[in-house]
Design a protein around this motif. Sequence first.
Motif, mmCIF file in Angstrom:
data_model
loop_
_atom_site.group_PDB
_atom_site.id
_atom_site.type_symbol
_atom_site.label_atom_id
_atom_site.label_comp_id
_atom_site.label_asym_id
_atom_site.label_seq_id
_atom_site.Cartn_x
_atom_site.Cartn_y
_atom_site.Cartn_z
ATOM 1 N N ALA A 34 -4.544 -97.314 -19.548
ATOM 2 C CA ALA A 34 -3.137 -96.909 -19.529
ATOM 3 C C ALA A 34 -2.959 -95.695 -18.637
ATOM 4 O O ALA A 34 -3.916 -94.980 -18.322
ATOM 5 C CB ALA A 34 -2.651 -96.602 -20.946
ATOM 6 N N LEU A 35 -1.724 -95.481 -18.224
ATOM 7 C CA LEU A 35 -1.348 -94.327 -17.404
ATOM 8 C C LEU A 35 -0.084 -93.720 -17.980
ATOM 9 O O LEU A 35 0.779 -94.437 -18.495
ATOM 10 C CB LEU A 35 -1.130 -94.751 -15.959
ATOM 11 N N ALA A 36 0.010 -92.406 -17.927
ATOM 12 C CA ALA A 36 1.223 -91.744 -18.414
ATOM 13 C C ALA A 36 1.554 -90.552 -17.545
ATOM 14 O O ALA A 36 0.673 -89.928 -16.951
ATOM 15 C CB ALA A 36 1.052 -91.298 -19.870
ATOM 16 N N ILE A 47 -1.464 -86.265 -20.992
ATOM 17 C CA ILE A 47 -2.562 -86.757 -21.825
ATOM 18 C C ILE A 47 -2.052 -87.158 -23.207
ATOM 19 O O ILE A 47 -2.435 -88.204 -23.747
ATOM 20 C CB ILE A 47 -3.671 -85.691 -21.943
ATOM 21 N N ALA A 48 -1.178 -86.338 -23.794
ATOM 22 C CA ALA A 48 -0.622 -86.686 -25.107
ATOM 23 C C ALA A 48 0.130 -88.004 -25.044
ATOM 24 O O ALA A 48 0.013 -88.848 -25.934
ATOM 25 C CB ALA A 48 0.300 -85.564 -25.598
ATOM 26 N N ASN A 49 0.885 -88.207 -23.975
ATOM 27 C CA ASN A 49 1.666 -89.444 -23.845
ATOM 28 C C ASN A 49 0.769 -90.669 -23.709
ATOM 29 O O ASN A 49 1.010 -91.706 -24.334
ATOM 30 C CB ASN A 49 2.606 -89.346 -22.644
ATOM 31 N N VAL A 50 -0.271 -90.563 -22.892
ATOM 32 C CA VAL A 50 -1.125 -91.730 -22.680
ATOM 33 C C VAL A 50 -1.953 -92.036 -23.920
ATOM 34 O O VAL A 50 -2.181 -93.206 -24.262
ATOM 35 C CB VAL A 50 -2.034 -91.549 -21.443
ATOM 36 N N LEU A 51 -2.397 -91.014 -24.645
ATOM 37 C CA LEU A 51 -3.187 -91.257 -25.848
ATOM 38 C C LEU A 51 -2.315 -91.762 -26.995
ATOM 39 O O LEU A 51 -2.735 -92.613 -27.779
ATOM 40 C CB LEU A 51 -3.926 -89.981 -26.257
ATOM 41 N N ALA A 77 -7.658 -86.116 -28.016
ATOM 42 C CA ALA A 77 -8.847 -86.799 -27.498
ATOM 43 C C ALA A 77 -9.942 -86.826 -28.554
ATOM 44 O O ALA A 77 -10.642 -87.827 -28.731
ATOM 45 C CB ALA A 77 -9.332 -86.103 -26.229
ATOM 46 N N ASN A 78 -10.078 -85.727 -29.276
ATOM 47 C CA ASN A 78 -11.072 -85.647 -30.339
ATOM 48 C C ASN A 78 -10.768 -86.625 -31.470
ATOM 49 O O ASN A 78 -11.656 -87.329 -31.966
ATOM 50 C CB ASN A 78 -11.111 -84.213 -30.873
#
Length: 519
Positions: A34-36, A47-51, A77-78
């Motif tokens: 995915a990409l955000a 990063i928050a959006n893609v995760l 991420a953790n």
Amino acid sequence: MTNPEFLLALALAESQKAKKEVAIVADDRLHILALATGAASGCETAIANVLHGSQGRLDGWWVLATYTPTPLCLGMANILGISSVGFLDSARTARDAATTQNIVRLNKLPVKDFSIFSTQPKTNLPDWKVSPERFLEAANTEFFSSLGPAYQGALKFLSSCPRYDQRNLDSKLLNIFKQVPTTLPATTLSSQERDFIFMHLAFALVGQTWNPVVSWDVKDSSGEKFGGNNVGAVILDKNNIIAWGVNLAAQNPVLHAESVAILSYLKGNNKQSLPDGATVYTSLEPCKMCAGMITGAGKNVEIVIGAKDHLINTVISDSKTYNGCFERVPDPGLSKNPFTVVESWIDGRRQRSVEDSRLDLSSAGGGGASTKFLRDEEDVEYRDALRSKPKFAPESAKRLATVQATMKDWDQKDKQYKKTHQYPTKIDTEMKTLQKKKSEVEAKFAALQKKYGSGNFGKKFSSYADALVLEWKKLKSEPDSDKRRAYQQCIELLKIVAVEGLTTNYGMNFVNTLFSDFA
């Protein structure tokens, strides 16, 4: 050019087109999940959006971003099992709280020695650092056929992968959690009154939505959308409840009580941040992700915690401050602190970890605040284990069993020599040492059993709502006052929980009382 550079070049080219920061999730085969796009700070980071959009764990995968990750980014991420976060090697330093949490491997890119990637591109593409858009255009046109299969695949994955520009909440959830009391807030409350009332409310939210039976991996189709909730959070601004949430990790691993509350407030009010100086009351100390989200969403936020997890280390734990945010326990001036319902359990978890570390059986580290340990079936399992003779941790038991098996084997083979031969000193000494350690562990667990006691967590938590109702009964006939307004807000919020169908069997006593008296 190494594979990480190639992936980062793709992200940077997308960033140039979107005029925003970009993050991608990929594996070591250059499969882009995915990409955000997003900001480099706050709650809507790339990063928050893609995760958040990934909707599940990503064990062993990579995140590559065009900016230095924030505590929120690394905390997410953790939570999701990301193995490494790579980011643009810019002039900005990463020596801040984002790196000191030490929860995922950080890599500044570009670098030359990524063993996880091996293939090298076999052509000279335009310099992506100088002209990212030209790089992407050339990679997709005249140079595409000369690229290796992995790079061609990365470009195809980039074109077809899901794309996100914000962290989305299910519309039904958003409609529920954006509802807040409309009662006029109290103008002044003492610190003790404020802590006592609103921490009661955080625990009451747990009691109302508690469901220990539902599987941790519950899905919508089970009919138990909110099963397993065990953490509650309430956000105040000048004594006014502006947001609330319960743990919904069964729906999405990143929807914790604090993150649900913050996202509901931001999206429901079309805001970019929490009010300066807001207060978060939460029944359990925030994990790394939630601590990062709080510090990213607001400044000078005060986090009041009902129970501390001794095994976590976040940007606001242990008297730290970040972006002016800090955490504390309820006002010590309270004559009786009623918010220790889980402290003995957490302390037991800490003691176990310390003991295992001392015996060199396992790591004493902890990635984030545990919520699963508050579920009733684990509560029962833990009590049953304490009632019986405490046993070794698995690795310790295995070691002891090996020693015992070795001795038994020697005994069978060497019976004729027993009168003249003793067991080897090394084995005999190890056996005595293990027996001694076992006795020490049993003594510790016996003491913990006495401290922990027994009882059902679900019923304990539901009692907090009953306590709010009893106090409201005393105040409802009295003249308007700040204390009365504060309790009325609590009752109105619990009404919302009941009306929206979030209340489980544990909370029905409160619901029956509530609607018989205040219908």
